[in-house]
Design an enzyme around this catalytic site. Sequence first.
Site, PDB file in Angstrom:
ATOM      1  N   TYR A  59      12.810  13.062  -2.505  1.00 53.45           N
ATOM      2  CA  TYR A  59      11.772  11.976  -2.570  1.00 53.45           C
ATOM      3  C   TYR A  59      11.653  11.505  -1.225  1.00 53.45           C
ATOM      4  CZ  TYR A  59      16.539   9.769  -3.182  1.00 53.45           C
ATOM      5  OH  TYR A  59      18.084   9.412  -2.955  1.00 53.45           O
ATOM      6  N   GLU A  79      -9.863   4.961  -4.471  1.00 55.01           N
ATOM      7  CA  GLU A  79      -9.615   5.977  -5.702  1.00 55.01           C
ATOM      8  C   GLU A  79      -9.642   7.304  -5.303  1.00 55.01           C
ATOM      9  OE1 GLU A  79     -12.414   2.353  -7.358  1.00 55.01           O
ATOM     10  OE2 GLU A  79     -11.846   3.366  -5.275  1.00 55.01           O
ATOM     11  N   LYS A 104      -4.176  -2.365  -2.272  1.00 58.39           N
ATOM     12  CA  LYS A 104      -4.923  -2.840  -1.163  1.00 58.39           C
ATOM     13  C   LYS A 104      -4.939  -4.454  -1.084  1.00 58.39           C
ATOM     14  CE  LYS A 104      -9.377  -1.945   1.194  1.00 58.39           C
ATOM     15  NZ  LYS A 104     -10.671  -1.102   1.176  1.00 58.39           N
TER      16      LYS A 104
END
Length: 125
Positions: A59, A79, A104
């Site tokens: 990770y 997107e 955002k």
Amino acid sequence: MPLPSGLDRIDLRGLRARGHHGVFEHERRDGQEFVVDVTVGLDITPAGTGDDLAATVDYGVLAQQIHDVVTGPPMDLIESLALRMVDLCLSHPPVQWASVTVHKPEAPIPVAFDDVSVTTERSKQ
């Protein structure tokens, strides 16, 4: 879409990086903070029983890769960022399913808001 049956999960929450994404010139010029949440679905049995990092997803590496996408070449849409990141997650061999949410919080919205985000989920199956 929920995590498919039989898969375990690794979650990375609140990864923060400054990027220059957006459709407006000032977003590209000045940049802004993006926050990313990632969940990957995989079978952790081989890693857990063998105590073997090579049998799972590192990770730390994944977090750096996600960071590099945010700080990388600008895109118009979150997107597009989300899709690029979910594909990146699925490129790790043990990962069978992935979910990515791109937040955002400084989006150029003319009314008061807490957050705007896009979530995408994909699987190899």
